[in-house]
Motif scaffolding. Structure first.
Motif, PDB file in Angstrom:
ATOM      1  N   LEU A   1     -32.363 -26.540 -63.212  1.00 20.13           N
ATOM      2  CA  LEU A   1     -32.757 -25.137 -63.209  1.00 20.13           C
ATOM      3  C   LEU A   1     -33.925 -24.887 -62.252  1.00 20.13           C
ATOM      4  CD1 LEU A   1     -32.404 -24.396 -67.008  1.00 20.13           C
ATOM      5  CD2 LEU A   1     -31.150 -23.236 -65.178  1.00 20.13           C
ATOM      6  N   ALA A   2     -34.707 -25.939 -61.982  1.00 15.33           N
ATOM      7  CA  ALA A   2     -35.803 -25.825 -61.026  1.00 15.33           C
ATOM      8  C   ALA A   2     -35.368 -26.167 -59.609  1.00 15.33           C
ATOM      9  CB  ALA A   2     -36.947 -26.745 -61.442  1.00 15.33           C
ATOM     10  N   GLY A   3     -34.067 -26.434 -59.432  1.00 18.98           N
ATOM     11  CA  GLY A   3     -33.554 -26.764 -58.109  1.00 18.98           C
ATOM     12  C   GLY A   3     -33.862 -28.179 -57.663  1.00 18.98           C
ATOM     13  N   GLN A   4     -34.170 -29.068 -58.616  1.00 19.14           N
ATOM     14  CA  GLN A   4     -34.562 -30.433 -58.274  1.00 19.14           C
ATOM     15  C   GLN A   4     -33.501 -31.469 -58.647  1.00 19.14           C
ATOM     16  OE1 GLN A   4     -37.291 -31.142 -56.561  1.00 19.14           O
ATOM     17  NE2 GLN A   4     -37.867 -28.971 -56.525  1.00 19.14           N
ATOM     18  N   ALA A   5     -32.337 -31.014 -59.096  1.00 19.92           N
ATOM     19  CA  ALA A   5     -31.232 -31.910 -59.428  1.00 19.92           C
ATOM     20  C   ALA A   5     -29.942 -31.114 -59.294  1.00 19.92           C
ATOM     21  CB  ALA A   5     -31.374 -32.464 -60.849  1.00 19.92           C
ATOM     22  N   PRO A   6     -28.826 -31.771 -59.005  1.00 14.36           N
ATOM     23  CA  PRO A   6     -27.560 -31.036 -58.870  1.00 14.36           C
ATOM     24  C   PRO A   6     -27.138 -30.399 -60.191  1.00 14.36           C
ATOM     25  CG  PRO A   6     -27.399 -33.250 -57.930  1.00 14.36           C
ATOM     26  CD  PRO A   6     -28.671 -33.207 -58.702  1.00 14.36           C
ATOM     27  N   ALA A   7     -26.763 -29.133 -60.130  1.00 16.40           N
ATOM     28  CA  ALA A   7     -26.353 -28.421 -61.341  1.00 16.40           C
ATOM     29  C   ALA A   7     -25.146 -29.089 -61.993  1.00 16.40           C
ATOM     30  CB  ALA A   7     -26.037 -26.961 -61.007  1.00 16.40           C
ATOM     31  N   GLN A   8     -24.200 -29.570 -61.192  1.00 20.73           N
ATOM     32  CA  GLN A   8     -22.987 -30.169 -61.746  1.00 20.73           C
ATOM     33  C   GLN A   8     -23.311 -31.415 -62.566  1.00 20.73           C
ATOM     34  OE1 GLN A   8     -19.805 -28.924 -61.746  1.00 20.73           O
ATOM     35  NE2 GLN A   8     -19.561 -30.585 -63.219  1.00 20.73           N
ATOM     36  N   GLU A   9     -24.248 -32.198 -62.077  1.00 21.22           N
ATOM     37  CA  GLU A   9     -24.645 -33.411 -62.798  1.00 21.22           C
ATOM     38  C   GLU A   9     -25.246 -33.055 -64.151  1.00 21.22           C
ATOM     39  OE1 GLU A   9     -27.455 -37.390 -62.091  1.00 21.22           O
ATOM     40  OE2 GLU A   9     -27.378 -35.783 -60.591  1.00 21.22           O
ATOM     41  N   ALA A  10     -26.116 -32.060 -64.161  1.00 16.99           N
ATOM     42  CA  ALA A  10     -26.730 -31.636 -65.414  1.00 16.99           C
ATOM     43  C   ALA A  10     -25.689 -31.046 -66.353  1.00 16.99           C
ATOM     44  CB  ALA A  10     -27.828 -30.613 -65.129  1.00 16.99           C
ATOM     45  N   GLU A  11     -24.770 -30.256 -65.818  1.00 14.82           N
ATOM     46  CA  GLU A  11     -23.748 -29.642 -66.666  1.00 14.82           C
ATOM     47  C   GLU A  11     -22.846 -30.690 -67.298  1.00 14.82           C
ATOM     48  OE1 GLU A  11     -21.599 -26.350 -65.091  1.00 14.82           O
ATOM     49  OE2 GLU A  11     -23.367 -25.437 -64.172  1.00 14.82           O
ATOM     50  N   THR A  12     -22.542 -31.741 -66.566  1.00 12.61           N
ATOM     51  CA  THR A  12     -21.711 -32.815 -67.128  1.00 12.61           C
ATOM     52  C   THR A  12     -22.389 -33.443 -68.340  1.00 12.61           C
ATOM     53  OG1 THR A  12     -20.694 -33.300 -64.996  1.00 12.61           O
ATOM     54  CG2 THR A  12     -20.629 -35.042 -66.652  1.00 12.61           C
ATOM     55  N   ALA A  13     -23.673 -33.720 -68.208  1.00 12.47           N
ATOM     56  CA  ALA A  13     -24.421 -34.312 -69.319  1.00 12.47           C
ATOM     57  C   ALA A  13     -24.516 -33.339 -70.491  1.00 12.47           C
ATOM     58  CB  ALA A  13     -25.809 -34.719 -68.850  1.00 12.47           C
ATOM     59  N   LEU A  14     -24.748 -32.063 -70.206  1.00 13.25           N
ATOM     60  CA  LEU A  14     -24.853 -31.059 -71.268  1.00 13.25           C
ATOM     61  C   LEU A  14     -23.537 -30.889 -72.010  1.00 13.25           C
ATOM     62  CD1 LEU A  14     -26.966 -28.447 -69.300  1.00 13.25           C
ATOM     63  CD2 LEU A  14     -27.730 -29.661 -71.346  1.00 13.25           C
ATOM     64  N   ARG A  15     -22.432 -30.840 -71.280  1.00 15.24           N
ATOM     65  CA  ARG A  15     -21.123 -30.688 -71.927  1.00 15.24           C
ATOM     66  C   ARG A  15     -20.808 -31.898 -72.802  1.00 15.24           C
ATOM     67  NH1 ARG A  15     -18.546 -26.304 -69.857  1.00 15.24           N
ATOM     68  NH2 ARG A  15     -19.173 -25.633 -67.763  1.00 15.24           N
TER      69      ARG A  15
ATOM     70  N   ARG B   1     -26.919 -18.801 -63.819  1.00 13.02           N
ATOM     71  CA  ARG B   1     -27.466 -18.993 -62.477  1.00 13.02           C
ATOM     72  C   ARG B   1     -26.349 -19.001 -61.440  1.00 13.02           C
ATOM     73  NH1 ARG B   1     -31.961 -21.938 -60.744  1.00 13.02           N
ATOM     74  NH2 ARG B   1     -33.044 -21.060 -62.535  1.00 13.02           N
ATOM     75  N   ALA B   2     -25.156 -19.471 -61.852  1.00 16.29           N
ATOM     76  CA  ALA B   2     -24.010 -19.518 -60.951  1.00 16.29           C
ATOM     77  C   ALA B   2     -23.165 -18.244 -61.024  1.00 16.29           C
ATOM     78  CB  ALA B   2     -23.145 -20.734 -61.279  1.00 16.29           C
ATOM     79  N   SER B   3     -23.703 -17.194 -61.695  1.00 16.32           N
ATOM     80  CA  SER B   3     -23.007 -15.901 -61.856  1.00 16.32           C
ATOM     81  C   SER B   3     -21.709 -16.051 -62.639  1.00 16.32           C
ATOM     82  CB  SER B   3     -22.727 -15.274 -60.477  1.00 16.32           C
ATOM     83  OG  SER B   3     -23.934 -15.063 -59.774  1.00 16.32           O
ATOM     84  N   ASP B   4     -21.686 -16.948 -63.606  1.00 14.97           N
ATOM     85  CA  ASP B   4     -20.503 -17.184 -64.438  1.00 14.97           C
ATOM     86  C   ASP B   4     -20.838 -16.817 -65.885  1.00 14.97           C
ATOM     87  OD1 ASP B   4     -18.207 -18.035 -65.684  1.00 14.97           O
ATOM     88  OD2 ASP B   4     -18.612 -20.181 -65.422  1.00 14.97           O
ATOM     89  N   ARG B   5     -20.819 -15.509 -66.184  1.00 16.22           N
ATOM     90  CA  ARG B   5     -21.157 -15.067 -67.533  1.00 16.22           C
ATOM     91  C   ARG B   5     -20.119 -15.528 -68.546  1.00 16.22           C
ATOM     92  NH1 ARG B   5     -24.551 -12.165 -70.156  1.00 16.22           N
ATOM     93  NH2 ARG B   5     -25.708 -11.672 -68.248  1.00 16.22           N
ATOM     94  N   THR B   6     -18.855 -15.595 -68.136  1.00 15.43           N
ATOM     95  CA  THR B   6     -17.815 -16.073 -69.054  1.00 15.43           C
ATOM     96  C   THR B   6     -18.097 -17.508 -69.477  1.00 15.43           C
ATOM     97  OG1 THR B   6     -16.173 -14.621 -68.046  1.00 15.43           O
ATOM     98  CG2 THR B   6     -15.354 -16.493 -69.326  1.00 15.43           C
ATOM     99  N   GLY B   7     -18.469 -18.338 -68.515  1.00 18.85           N
ATOM    100  CA  GLY B   7     -18.807 -19.723 -68.831  1.00 18.85           C
ATOM    101  C   GLY B   7     -20.026 -19.829 -69.716  1.00 18.85           C
ATOM    102  N   ALA B   8     -21.005 -18.956 -69.491  1.00 17.17           N
ATOM    103  CA  ALA B   8     -22.210 -18.952 -70.322  1.00 17.17           C
ATOM    104  C   ALA B   8     -21.866 -18.585 -71.760  1.00 17.17           C
ATOM    105  CB  ALA B   8     -23.232 -17.981 -69.749  1.00 17.17           C
ATOM    106  N   ASP B   9     -21.026 -17.562 -71.931  1.00 17.75           N
ATOM    107  CA  ASP B   9     -20.616 -17.151 -73.278  1.00 17.75           C
ATOM    108  C   ASP B   9     -19.831 -18.255 -73.972  1.00 17.75           C
ATOM    109  OD1 ASP B   9     -21.817 -14.713 -72.942  1.00 17.75           O
ATOM    110  OD2 ASP B   9     -19.978 -13.659 -72.379  1.00 17.75           O
TER     111      ASP B   9
END
Length: 280
Positions: free
Chosen positions: A205-219, A246-254
């Protein structure tokens, strides 16, 4: 008859030692995962072992329960932890895990002084270092947490130390690539590690790591309905929703927030928090 009886007693003692040693080895691997599921399973495996070995076995079970108390507020374990530590405390040589359990219990009670005293008696080792860093964080002293966290992280694939080192570096804003590497190493050793998962998400979220990598761990954490606790899954959903916004994906956020199974007030709060995090 005496020879046969003596042989049977010796065999039983040998078998008991083997059973205890095998259970302690399994418990050590589970403890090093530094997850709610790992601590629960270690405590469960050691329940009969604490009766076979009321000194070392009981000490390690007390430590597993104390970490659950410190990290997950399982207050119903307090009385049992104290009971388990009675025999080890009276032993000629108090096991290191008894001191570690006392330190974790004090940490859960936010008694930094008592935790420090217990750790001074626990001897050297990665758990001592990790808990020293935790006590420094409890006292709000990030600089004091840095050295023990770094030392604990250097103890091989030791997820508790690696994740703590990542947290300290991130919060000090000192060498953020090293913080990311620490989180990644912690997740390689313990894929469901919550602290490392959330730390990596904050870096993303601070732009210091790839979003995809973080999302994989979160999922991965969000989908772990059996091992992860609801509070962890809720935090994972919040961070994942923020990254999707942040990626303009409100459906994914919901969808992320829905997957956590939050009640209405918690869902409303998480939606607001995710929106703030996404804009930050």
């Amino acid at each position: 008859a005496l020879v046969i009886g003596g042989g049977l007693l010796a065999y039983r003692a040998h078998h008991r030692r083997k059973v205890v040693a095998a259970a302690l080895t399994q418990a050590d691997a589970l403890l090093r995962l530094d997850t709610a599921a790992g601590y629960r399973e270690a405590a469960f495996k050691l329940q009969p072992i604490a009766q076979l070995d009321p000194v070392v076995g009981a000490s390690v079970r007390a430590f597993a329960l104390a970490m659950l108390f410190a990290d997950y507020r399982q207050a119903d374990a307090e009385a049992e932890i104290e009971a388990l530590l009675v025999a080890p405390g009276r032993a000629d040589a108090v096991p290191a895990h008894a001191h570690l359990a006392a330190a974790a219990l004090a940490l859960g009670r936010k008694e930094a002084g008592n935790a420090t005293t217990a750790l001074a008696r626990a001897g050297q080792g990665p758990w001592t270092l990790a808990l020293q860093a935790r006590v420094a964080l409890l006292a709000g002293n990030l600089e004091a947490a840095l050295q023990p966290a770094a030392a604990a992280a250097s103890e091989g694939a030791f997820a508790p130390g690696l994740a703590l080192h990542g947290d300290v570096l991130r919060r000090l804003r000192r060498d953020l690539p090293a913080a990311r590497a620490a989180y990644e190493a912690a997740l390689a050793a313990s894929p469901m590690h919550a602290r490392a998962t959330f730390g990596l998400a904050k870096l993303a979220l601070a732009g210091q790591a790839p979003a995809q990598e973080a999302e994989t761990a979160l999922r991965r954490l969000l989908d772990d309905r059996e091992g992860s606790l609801p509070a962890e899954r809720g935090r994972a959903a919040l961070h994942l929703a923020a990254l999707r916004l942040r990626a303009s994906d409100r459906t994914g956020a919901d969808a992320a927030l829905a997957a956590a199974g939050l009640d209405a007030p918690a869902r409303a709060w998480a939606e607001r928090a995710a929106a703030v995090a996404a804009e930050g």
